[in-house]
Design an enzyme around this catalytic site. Structure first.
Site, short mmCIF file in Angstrom:
data_model
loop_
_atom_site.label_atom_id
_atom_site.label_comp_id
_atom_site.label_asym_id
_atom_site.label_seq_id
_atom_site.Cartn_x
_atom_site.Cartn_y
_atom_site.Cartn_z
N LYS A 129 -52.81 -13.97 -53.63
CA LYS A 129 -52.81 -14.55 -54.98
C LYS A 129 -52.28 -15.97 -54.88
CE LYS A 129 -53.65 -13.35 -59.29
NZ LYS A 129 -54.64 -12.41 -59.83
N ASP A 169 -58.23 -16.51 -62.40
CA ASP A 169 -57.25 -15.66 -63.07
C ASP A 169 -56.90 -16.43 -64.35
OD1 ASP A 169 -55.42 -13.20 -62.80
OD2 ASP A 169 -53.94 -14.74 -63.18
P1 NDP Z 1 -57.62 -15.97 -69.43
O1 NDP Z 1 -56.90 -17.20 -69.10
O2 NDP Z 1 -59.11 -15.99 -69.57
O3 NDP Z 1 -57.02 -15.34 -70.78
C1 NDP Z 1 -55.69 -15.00 -70.89
C2 NDP Z 1 -55.43 -14.59 -72.33
O4 NDP Z 1 -54.08 -14.11 -72.43
C3 NDP Z 1 -55.54 -15.73 -73.31
O5 NDP Z 1 -55.91 -15.24 -74.57
C4 NDP Z 1 -54.11 -16.27 -73.33
O6 NDP Z 1 -53.78 -16.98 -74.50
C5 NDP Z 1 -53.31 -14.99 -73.26
N1 NDP Z 1 -52.01 -15.25 -72.61
C6 NDP Z 1 -51.78 -15.85 -71.43
N2 NDP Z 1 -50.46 -15.93 -71.18
C7 NDP Z 1 -49.86 -15.35 -72.23
C8 NDP Z 1 -48.52 -15.11 -72.55
N3 NDP Z 1 -47.53 -15.49 -71.76
N4 NDP Z 1 -48.26 -14.46 -73.72
C9 NDP Z 1 -49.28 -14.07 -74.55
N5 NDP Z 1 -50.57 -14.28 -74.27
C10 NDP Z 1 -50.85 -14.90 -73.15
O7 NDP Z 1 -57.18 -14.88 -68.32
P2 NDP Z 1 -57.89 -13.53 -67.92
O8 NDP Z 1 -58.50 -12.90 -69.11
O9 NDP Z 1 -58.70 -13.78 -66.73
O10 NDP Z 1 -56.62 -12.67 -67.43
C11 NDP Z 1 -55.87 -11.85 -68.33
C12 NDP Z 1 -55.06 -10.84 -67.52
O11 NDP Z 1 -55.95 -10.02 -66.74
C13 NDP Z 1 -54.08 -11.43 -66.52
O12 NDP Z 1 -52.98 -10.56 -66.39
C14 NDP Z 1 -54.87 -11.41 -65.22
O13 NDP Z 1 -54.03 -11.41 -64.09
C15 NDP Z 1 -55.59 -10.09 -65.37
N6 NDP Z 1 -56.78 -9.93 -64.55
C16 NDP Z 1 -57.82 -10.79 -64.64
C17 NDP Z 1 -58.95 -10.59 -63.90
C18 NDP Z 1 -60.16 -11.44 -64.05
O14 NDP Z 1 -61.20 -11.08 -63.46
N7 NDP Z 1 -60.13 -12.50 -64.81
C19 NDP Z 1 -59.04 -9.48 -62.91
C20 NDP Z 1 -57.92 -8.56 -62.98
C21 NDP Z 1 -56.82 -8.82 -63.75
P3 NDP Z 1 -53.71 -18.60 -74.45
O15 NDP Z 1 -55.12 -19.06 -74.53
O16 NDP Z 1 -52.88 -18.95 -75.63
O17 NDP Z 1 -53.03 -18.96 -73.16
#
Ligand code: NDP
Length: 449
Positions: A129, A169
């Site tokens: 990561k 991510d």
């Molecule tokens: P994105 O950046 O596309 O979206 C993240 C979302 O979560 C946004 O809506 C963001 O809001 C919100 N967010 C981020 N940080 C915080 C926080 N501290 N508190 C509240 N909301 C928060 O990321 P992903 O959708 O790709 O990833 C989301 C989760 O899934 C993570 O934990 C990631 O590690 C996990 N994941 C992702 C994979 C992938 O293929 N993308 C695979 C497996 C796991 P804002 O826009 O305001 O930041």
């Protein structure tokens, strides 16, 4: 059993001593090790070969300076990382996160999780990561490009199709992967498609990669519910986040006939009693790169609430945390259960705290743990690598079909191990043991390296 419990405790003590203040990393090590005692008991060789001590130490960690200039000519310095945790079963594989909260503890936690998640996919990928404490929010495309180019100017020497294959991510989507790939290609002067995944479709990306984590989560949850003769049709679902994982979790949940009533970002959440209008969410987040608050302005029946925690107080049958780590604490878990939630499927990485998970288990909530339930993203990343090696592209249906099979296999594997070790509904234990045994056996086979 006492002997192996003590062994686990000794290793946890070492982890605490060696990694003081890395709470996220300590917690994830505890989450895995505390559930695999029966497997250690069954094979004493793991202890003799000090497999746990080796697993909790990253094979390599790189930390580097990332200097870049914004549109006004001001210089900024961020910190970049790549944690190469374990390469027993394949090249390191895992996403890059760009978010101001990024630090070594969070990336070590994510890399450790990734090792086991990747093992569960059944595909030949190790775990890693990386990322930076850079915040892409509010930056122009030009600033994001400059940052990505500077980041890759150091990272390129540590990655490669047979060495380490990063992906996206939080904060790293198609735009960032494009800039990172462009810079890698320029520096290496070679077209190594399989050095990054999550690429655009015109340069080696896989169909269905964008959808894979969210869709995969729903495939896993459906398998879990089918086994109990429960249908998602008509169920009320609460989703957090509005990024990649949340968007496609909502899409597939709606396809399965569920009513998704919320989504959120780091400022707050929207509640739409009519069901979330996903086209509007995509327009706000993917096209305008706006805030979820804007949803309520165009949907008068919807409510917007500041703060993200409130999302867990909304009445639902199913909760799908898809935003970030530790978003469901004990208090939120209690609120969910009190409001009738019977199913939790983790889309984000470790979104539930350890005491929240324990509470869900105590209340017999059907719980799909992240490392199994959200493995669809990395699984399709590995399929993207296969297509790059073949220099072919598969159809959406072919990739999606393989994703469905992979998620079904992960569920079956977790379930089989949960049953074998005497706690049939404990998919946390089942998934951890299934993942651990494969990595541990491979490490034994490869000797002391
Ligand atoms: P994105 O950046 O596309 O979206 C993240 C979302 O979560 C946004 O809506 C963001 O809001 C919100 N967010 C981020 N940080 C915080 C926080 N501290 N508190 C509240 N909301 C928060 O990321 P992903 O959708 O790709 O990833 C989301 C989760 O899934 C993570 O934990 C990631 O590690 C996990 N994941 C992702 C994979 C992938 O293929 N993308 C695979 C497996 C796991 P804002 O826009 O305001 O930041």
């Amino acid at each position: 059993m006492a002997d192996m419990k003590q062994y686990v405790q000794d290793v946890l003590d070492i982890v605490k001593k060696r990694n003081p203040e890395q709470v996220e990393f300590q917690n994830t090590v505890y989450e895995v090790l505390s559930t695999i005692v029966p497997a250690l008991e069954k094979n004493p060789k793991y202890k003799e070969a000090k497999i746990l001590e080796r697993m909790v130490e990253a094979e390599r960690i790189v930390i580097f300076r990332v200097p870049w200039q914004d549109d006004k000519g001001e210089t900024h310095i961020n910190r970049g990382y790549r944690v190469q945790m374990n390469s027993a079963i394949g090249p390191y594989k895992g996403g890059l996160r760009f978010h101001p909260s990024v630090n070594l503890s969070i990336l070590k936690f994510l890399a450790f999780e990734q090792v086991f998640k990747n093992s569960l996919t059944g595909l030949p990928i190790g775990g890693g990561k990386g990322g930076a404490d850079f915040d892409p929010k509010g930056k122009s495309d030009n600033e994001v490009m400059k940052f990505c180019q500077s980041f890759m100017t150091e990272l390129y020497r540590h990655i490669g199709p047979h060495v380490d294959v990063p992906a996206g991510d939080i904060g790293v989507g198609g735009r960032e992967i494009g800039y990172l790939f462009g810079q890698y290609k320029r520096i290496r002067d070679a077209y190594d498609s399989a050095v990054l995944t999550g690429k655009g479709l015109t340069y080696g990306g896989s169909l269905a990669r964008t959808e894979a984590t969210g869709y995969g989560l729903l495939y896993f949850v459906k398998n879990m519910l089918d086994a109990k003769n429960i249908s998602l049709k008509g169920k009320t679902v609460v989703v957090s986040g509005s990024g990649n994982v949340a968007t496609y979790a909502i899409e597939k949940a709606q396809e399965f006939g569920a009513k998704v009533v919320t989504c959120s970002d780091s400022n707050g959440y929207v509640y739409d009693p009519n069901g979330i209008d996903l086209a509007a969410v995509k327009e706000i987040k993917e096209v305008r790169r706006g805030r979820i608050k804007e949803y309520a302005a165009s949907h008068p029946q919807a409510e917007y609430h500041e703060g993200c925690k409130g999302v867990w107080t909304v009445k639902c049958d199913v909760a799908l945390p898809c935003a970030t780590q530790s978003e469901i604490d004990l208090e939120s878990a209690k609120a969910l259960v009190a409001n009738g939630c019977q199913v939790v499927g983790e889309g984000a990485n470790m979104p539930s705290t350890l005491d929240a998970i324990a509470y869900f288990q105590e209340k017999h909530v059907l719980f799909a743990p992240a490392k199994a339930a959200n493995a669809g993203g990395v699984a399709v990343s590995a399929l993207e690598m296969s297509q790059n090696s073949e220099r072919l592209s598969w159809t959406f249906e072919e990739v999606d079909g393989r994703l469905k099979d992979i998620m079904a296999n992960i569920y079956q594997n977790a379930k089989k191990n949960a049953e074998e070790y005497g706690d049939p509904d404990n998919l946390v234990m089942g998934a951890n043991i299934a993942a651990f045994v494969k990595v541990a056996d491979t490490m034994l086979a490869q000797g002391l390296v």
